[in-house]
Design an enzyme around this catalytic site. Structure first.
Site, PDB file in Angstrom:
ATOM      1  CD  GLN A  19      38.520  31.941  14.202  1.00 35.28           C
ATOM      2  OE1 GLN A  19      38.162  30.966  14.282  1.00 35.28           O
ATOM      3  NE2 GLN A  19      39.628  32.445  14.388  1.00 35.28           N
ATOM      4  CG  HIS A 113      35.344  27.008  14.693  1.00 36.54           C
ATOM      5  ND1 HIS A 113      36.181  26.076  13.773  1.00 36.54           N
ATOM      6  CD2 HIS A 113      36.465  27.452  15.341  1.00 36.54           C
ATOM      7  CE1 HIS A 113      37.367  26.448  13.774  1.00 36.54           C
ATOM      8  NE2 HIS A 113      37.545  27.376  14.656  1.00 36.54           N
ATOM      9  CG  ASN A 156      37.703  23.678  15.374  1.00 37.35           C
ATOM     10  OD1 ASN A 156      38.343  23.240  14.607  1.00 37.35           O
ATOM     11  ND2 ASN A 156      38.177  24.871  16.344  1.00 37.35           N
ATOM     12  CD  GLU A 157      42.005  24.135  17.444  1.00 36.73           C
ATOM     13  OE1 GLU A 157      42.009  24.591  18.452  1.00 36.73           O
ATOM     14  OE2 GLU A 157      42.896  23.739  16.487  1.00 36.73           O
TER      15      GLU A 157
END
Length: 397
Positions: A19, A113, A156-157
């Site tokens: 990102q 991620h 992540n998540e």
């Protein structure tokens, strides 16, 4: 009310490699962004050019008085082809760790991620028979640069990863909620593979002797529509496979991350759209600061005894004053949960920078703005306020 946080409470900000870095050309997401007729609105491109500008980003964290910077390693850079490890990329991420330490900032390193190398995706991704083995080898590889890193997040998540993977054939749990609103049903198979990969990664990390590891879960603040028969049962059926199950998998971990932004209201027919007339953020989510406290309470319920770390919380908005209002409300609720007895280790704002939000740069979460043409950083007042909160270790004006 005096809202002072415990001594040693950690304040910081978070980011993720794809990102912010730019030009992550060997990842599955880059490939998706550039497919003909891609559903992605715009490609990540140069993102925030943080691959080169990370010293400035970390310096901003330090100058604000924040004590931690959470960032991720990019598997697709480190292992761009199966079995080939880039020594140069390992050195790059080691320099990031060293830069943080030199600036007095504690790094929290996330190993995965969302993005994966193209070769991993082409081989079946998390559905491949050797997915756990391949991820474990990657963790073994990067452990060489984690020799003095205390805080490590494995995945992540994972609930969002399993949801993105989609439901398995014949998996009916939650499928009745897929038609219009809410999150799709997660793949049970991928959920279980991710849990196995997490446990395997933690086994590798525990062998280093100094790492405190966990994974981070996106909590949904699921609420049953009040007074409607069947809503409570529907809310539980919707919530459990999408966040609570993943919190349960954190049993025995050093910490569990909570990432909370908004709420989902569930009626007897399933999740409902955001009501007309309520305030929304730039992601279209309901403005709902209590989501954080509800996420922490959910973690305390399903992972009892595991310390909670708020690894993401924030607001996508063009109104920086409203961002500060949101964070203040979230922190008030967080403080309440701690007064109730939940152990919370720290709070990391998402995100440090206005970044690439998985298809678009439009949802601006950053406490630091980024000029899309020059990459110049603009430290917003919300960042300075959060820095004052961190330095006081208490909610201040």
């Amino acid at each position: 009310m005096n809202r002072t946080f415990p001594d040693g409470f950690i304040w910081g900000a978070a980011s993720a490699a794809h990102q912010i870095e730019g030009n992550n050309v060997n990842s599955d997401w880059w490939e998706l962004e550039h497919r003909p007729e891609t559903p992605v609105a715009e490609p990540s491109g140069d993102a925030c050019d943080s691959y080169h500008r990370y010293p400035e980003d970390i310096r901003i964290v330090a100058e604000l008085g924040l004590g931690m910077y959470r960032f991720s390693l990019e598997w697709a850079r480190i292992e761009p082809e199966r079995g080939f490890v880039s020594r140069a990329e390992l050195d790059h991420y080691r320099r990031m760790i060293d830069t943080a330490r030199d600036q007095g900032v504690t790094p929290m390193v996330t190993l995965h991620h969302f993005t994966v190398p193209r070769w991993f995706a082409h081989a079946g991704g998390w559905r491949a028979n050797d997915a756990v083995e391949r991820f474990t080898r990657y963790v073994e590889t990067v452990s060489a640069i984690l020799d003095d890193v205390e805080w490590v997040g494995t995945i992540n998540e994972p609930n969002m990863v399993a949801i993105t993977a989609g439901a398995d054939a014949g998996d009916a749990a939650g499928s009745q909620w897929e038609s219009t609103h809410g999150l799709p049903n997660p793949s049970r198979r991928v959920s279980e593979v991710l849990a196995a990969a997490h446990r395997s990664a933690r086994s590798v990390l525990s062998g280093l002797g100094h790492v405190r590891s966990g994974w981070t879960v996106a909590t949904q603040a699921v609420q049953a529509a009040p007074g409607e028969p069947g809503a409570q049962e529907a809310a539980q059926a919707y919530s459990y496979p999408r966040d609570a199950w993943f919190l349960e998998q954190a049993a025995g971990d050093d910490w569990v991350g909570v990432q909370a932004y908004t709420r989902t209201i569930v009626g007897p027919e399933g999740p409902r759209p955001v009501a007309d007339g309520v305030e929304r953020t730039l992601t279209g989510w309901e403005y709902y600061p209590p989501a954080l406290a509800e996420g922490v309470r959910l973690a305390a319920r399903y992972a009892p005894g595991v310390p909670v770390f708020v690894t993401e919380n924030g607001m996508a908005t063009g109104d920086d004053a409203r961002r500060r209002d949101y964070v203040r409300g979230a922190l008030e609720g967080l403080h309440d949960t701690m007064q109730e007895g939940t152990e919370v280790l720290g709070y990391l704002y998402w995100s440090l920078l206005d970044n690439y939000e998985w298809g678009s740069f439009a949802p601006t979460f950053g406490i630091v703005g980024v000029d899309r043409a020059t990459f110049a950083r603009d430290v917003r007042e919300s960042a300075r306020w959060l820095g004052r909160v961190a330095q006081a270790n208490a909610l201040v004006d």
